[in-house]
Design a protein around this motif. Sequence first.
Motif, PDB file in Angstrom:
ATOM      1  N   ASP A 104     103.055 114.897  -1.801  1.00 23.79           N
ATOM      2  CA  ASP A 104     104.304 114.880  -2.559  1.00 23.79           C
ATOM      3  C   ASP A 104     104.213 115.855  -3.729  1.00 23.79           C
ATOM      4  O   ASP A 104     103.712 115.533  -4.808  1.00 23.79           O
ATOM      5  N   ARG A 105     104.700 117.062  -3.519  1.00 26.49           N
ATOM      6  CA  ARG A 105     104.542 118.135  -4.498  1.00 26.49           C
ATOM      7  C   ARG A 105     105.354 117.941  -5.765  1.00 26.49           C
ATOM      8  O   ARG A 105     105.180 118.685  -6.734  1.00 26.49           O
ATOM      9  N   GLY A 106     106.232 116.965  -5.789  1.00 30.23           N
ATOM     10  CA  GLY A 106     107.003 116.681  -6.986  1.00 30.23           C
ATOM     11  C   GLY A 106     106.476 115.508  -7.787  1.00 30.23           C
ATOM     12  O   GLY A 106     106.997 115.204  -8.861  1.00 30.23           O
ATOM     13  N   SER A 107     105.429 114.870  -7.298  1.00 33.67           N
ATOM     14  CA  SER A 107     104.902 113.673  -7.955  1.00 33.67           C
ATOM     15  C   SER A 107     103.930 114.032  -9.067  1.00 33.67           C
ATOM     16  O   SER A 107     103.126 114.966  -8.942  1.00 33.67           O
ATOM     17  N   LEU A 108     103.964 113.260 -10.146  1.00 36.06           N
ATOM     18  CA  LEU A 108     102.980 113.438 -11.214  1.00 36.06           C
ATOM     19  C   LEU A 108     101.581 113.037 -10.760  1.00 36.06           C
ATOM     20  O   LEU A 108     100.595 113.348 -11.434  1.00 36.06           O
ATOM     21  N   SER A 109     101.486 112.339  -9.618  1.00 32.13           N
ATOM     22  CA  SER A 109     100.186 111.943  -9.065  1.00 32.13           C
ATOM     23  C   SER A 109      99.675 112.921  -8.016  1.00 32.13           C
ATOM     24  O   SER A 109      98.665 112.654  -7.356  1.00 32.13           O
ATOM     25  N   TYR A 110     100.339 114.056  -7.836  1.00 30.17           N
ATOM     26  CA  TYR A 110      99.955 115.045  -6.823  1.00 30.17           C
ATOM     27  C   TYR A 110      98.650 115.717  -7.237  1.00 30.17           C
ATOM     28  O   TYR A 110      98.597 116.443  -8.228  1.00 30.17           O
ATOM     29  N   LEU A 111      97.566 115.465  -6.470  1.00 33.46           N
ATOM     30  CA  LEU A 111      96.243 115.965  -6.840  1.00 33.46           C
ATOM     31  C   LEU A 111      95.594 116.847  -5.775  1.00 33.46           C
ATOM     32  O   LEU A 111      94.457 117.284  -5.962  1.00 33.46           O
ATOM     33  N   GLU A 112      96.282 117.114  -4.686  1.00 33.61           N
ATOM     34  CA  GLU A 112      95.709 118.016  -3.678  1.00 33.61           C
ATOM     35  C   GLU A 112      95.278 119.354  -4.273  1.00 33.61           C
ATOM     36  O   GLU A 112      94.261 119.921  -3.861  1.00 33.61           O
ATOM     37  N   PRO A 113      96.013 119.911  -5.266  1.00 31.31           N
ATOM     38  CA  PRO A 113      95.587 121.194  -5.830  1.00 31.31           C
ATOM     39  C   PRO A 113      94.183 121.190  -6.427  1.00 31.31           C
ATOM     40  O   PRO A 113      93.553 122.247  -6.519  1.00 31.31           O
ATOM     41  N   LEU A 114      93.681 120.018  -6.835  1.00 31.99           N
ATOM     42  CA  LEU A 114      92.294 119.975  -7.326  1.00 31.99           C
ATOM     43  C   LEU A 114      91.317 120.481  -6.276  1.00 31.99           C
ATOM     44  O   LEU A 114      90.375 121.217  -6.586  1.00 31.99           O
ATOM     45  N   ASP A 153     100.850 124.655  -8.716  1.00 34.22           N
ATOM     46  CA  ASP A 153     101.347 123.484  -8.001  1.00 34.22           C
ATOM     47  C   ASP A 153     101.003 122.183  -8.727  1.00 34.22           C
ATOM     48  O   ASP A 153     101.805 121.239  -8.733  1.00 34.22           O
ATOM     49  N   MET A 154      99.819 122.134  -9.332  1.00 34.29           N
ATOM     50  CA  MET A 154      99.433 120.907 -10.017  1.00 34.29           C
ATOM     51  C   MET A 154     100.201 120.737 -11.326  1.00 34.29           C
ATOM     52  O   MET A 154     100.560 119.627 -11.715  1.00 34.29           O
ATOM     53  N   ASN A 155     100.489 121.853 -11.996  1.00 33.23           N
ATOM     54  CA  ASN A 155     101.196 121.775 -13.272  1.00 33.23           C
ATOM     55  C   ASN A 155     102.699 121.570 -13.109  1.00 33.23           C
ATOM     56  O   ASN A 155     103.354 121.033 -14.018  1.00 33.23           O
ATOM     57  N   ARG A 156     103.268 121.998 -11.984  1.00 33.84           N
ATOM     58  CA  ARG A 156     104.723 122.013 -11.857  1.00 33.84           C
ATOM     59  C   ARG A 156     105.380 120.647 -12.124  1.00 33.84           C
ATOM     60  O   ARG A 156     106.359 120.588 -12.899  1.00 33.84           O
ATOM     61  N   PRO A 157     104.929 119.549 -11.524  1.00 33.17           N
ATOM     62  CA  PRO A 157     105.607 118.273 -11.803  1.00 33.17           C
ATOM     63  C   PRO A 157     105.580 117.910 -13.287  1.00 33.17           C
ATOM     64  O   PRO A 157     106.535 117.316 -13.802  1.00 33.17           O
ATOM     65  N   TRP A 158     104.496 118.268 -13.957  1.00 34.87           N
ATOM     66  CA  TRP A 158     104.389 117.962 -15.386  1.00 34.87           C
ATOM     67  C   TRP A 158     105.311 118.856 -16.199  1.00 34.87           C
ATOM     68  O   TRP A 158     105.932 118.413 -17.179  1.00 34.87           O
ATOM     69  N   PHE A 159     105.418 120.122 -15.816  1.00 38.17           N
ATOM     70  CA  PHE A 159     106.347 121.009 -16.517  1.00 38.17           C
ATOM     71  C   PHE A 159     107.789 120.558 -16.305  1.00 38.17           C
ATOM     72  O   PHE A 159     108.621 120.667 -17.218  1.00 38.17           O
ATOM     73  N   ASP A 160     108.088 120.050 -15.111  1.00 39.63           N
ATOM     74  CA  ASP A 160     109.434 119.528 -14.864  1.00 39.63           C
ATOM     75  C   ASP A 160     109.743 118.342 -15.781  1.00 39.63           C
ATOM     76  O   ASP A 160     110.904 118.120 -16.156  1.00 39.63           O
ATOM     77  N   GLY A 189     102.226 132.011 -16.210  1.00 34.60           N
ATOM     78  CA  GLY A 189     101.774 131.721 -14.848  1.00 34.60           C
ATOM     79  C   GLY A 189     102.871 131.900 -13.816  1.00 34.60           C
ATOM     80  O   GLY A 189     103.564 132.914 -13.775  1.00 34.60           O
ATOM     81  N   ALA A 190     103.054 130.876 -12.980  1.00 35.00           N
ATOM     82  CA  ALA A 190     104.066 130.936 -11.921  1.00 35.00           C
ATOM     83  C   ALA A 190     105.479 130.728 -12.443  1.00 35.00           C
ATOM     84  O   ALA A 190     106.437 130.787 -11.677  1.00 35.00           O
ATOM     85  N   GLY A 191     105.620 130.446 -13.730  1.00 32.23           N
ATOM     86  CA  GLY A 191     106.937 130.374 -14.336  1.00 32.23           C
ATOM     87  C   GLY A 191     107.587 129.009 -14.382  1.00 32.23           C
ATOM     88  O   GLY A 191     108.712 128.865 -14.880  1.00 32.23           O
ATOM     89  N   TRP A 192     106.888 127.967 -13.916  1.00 30.88           N
ATOM     90  CA  TRP A 192     107.537 126.655 -13.844  1.00 30.88           C
ATOM     91  C   TRP A 192     107.884 126.101 -15.220  1.00 30.88           C
ATOM     92  O   TRP A 192     108.905 125.425 -15.390  1.00 30.88           O
ATOM     93  N   SER A 193     107.058 126.371 -16.222  1.00 36.78           N
ATOM     94  CA  SER A 193     107.372 125.890 -17.576  1.00 36.78           C
ATOM     95  C   SER A 193     108.611 126.597 -18.109  1.00 36.78           C
ATOM     96  O   SER A 193     109.500 125.971 -18.706  1.00 36.78           O
TER      97      SER A 193
END
Length: 360
Positions: A104-114, A153-160, A189-193
């Motif tokens: 779930d790439r929108g979840s704050l618990s998304y940890l696959e990027p680690l 990818d890991m930062n994006r949900p938090w920036f959202d 970075g990727a611009g999500w913030s």
Amino acid sequence: MSTAVEDERGGASEVDAFAEKVMAAALGWVDLMAIHLGSQMGWYDALAKAGPMDAEELAVATGTSRRYAQEWLEQQSAAGILEVDDPAGPRVRLAAGAAEVLTDRGSLSYLEPLARMFAASGAQMPRLVEAYRSGSGVSWEEFGDHARQSQADMNRPWFDALPEVIRSVDGLHALLSRPGARIADIGSGAGWSSLALAHAYPQAAVDGFDVDDASIEMSRENAAAAGLGGRVRFERADAADLAAHGPFDVIFAFECLHDMPHPVDVLAAARDAVAPGGAVVVMDEAAAETFSPDAGALERLLYGFSLFICLPDGLSHPGSAGTGTVMRHDTLREYAREAGWGDVEIIVPEFGLWRIYALT
């Protein structure tokens, strides 16, 4: 007085305990790298979408090798990441909670990027060994796309989720809400913030700055896809030259200052680039106030990032401060005062892995 036999038993017990610690670490590495393999093959996404599958079904659905899929399914079941649905098959499904954490790439618990991040670091292990011996570094560019994209990818949900946090900070929300407000996002970075801020503050213009060409390209693509290309601009520029692009009402440095080889120069440039009455805000890792050998899981994870990614990246530049990921409050305060600031105030004590500061 202890006997020789008791000493021998005590020593053996300590040896066994430490051997178990190393074994647990090895198993953790196996699980993490197996997560990386499963993600790259699309196996988790397939299982999350289709439900229980056997190796043949999984291989056909993803266009991958059945034999490797079989071995991976067994390992993942043994690790408790998958659950066996039909032992005779066997057919397996994702364990409870695993789908959100791994897909779930929108979840704050998304940890696959680690897993991706540490796989990217492991690929550079010969260079890291050389750097540790010589005092040189391994640059962000050398870590490659997996490192760049996994961080994004890991930062994006938090920036959202960031604008909601910013609204709670006295004065900052008002500055960003001004018609025609100018926002600088350094190390974008990727611009999500930048995109999250632009969505939240539609009357503001956002400028993102980064020194990584691939990140700038990625951020421009993300802005175009979001329909914000006209109000959010990304430029390859050193944050130490920020004053040439100002003035800005608010300057943000999200999760990047500890990576920068010359943080004092960057903070001095921010001081020159911020408009009168504006704000400079730094979000960085929530390291403890002081070192402790009894550090918790977060601190240990920060040291992992520092050992294998952030410190080598920082030291890949001449004259680097060599900050590393574990940048404590006192270190940031020292940098700020050297740059001409009075102090550093904590405005959000905890936000995920991070803490948010305002320079005063």
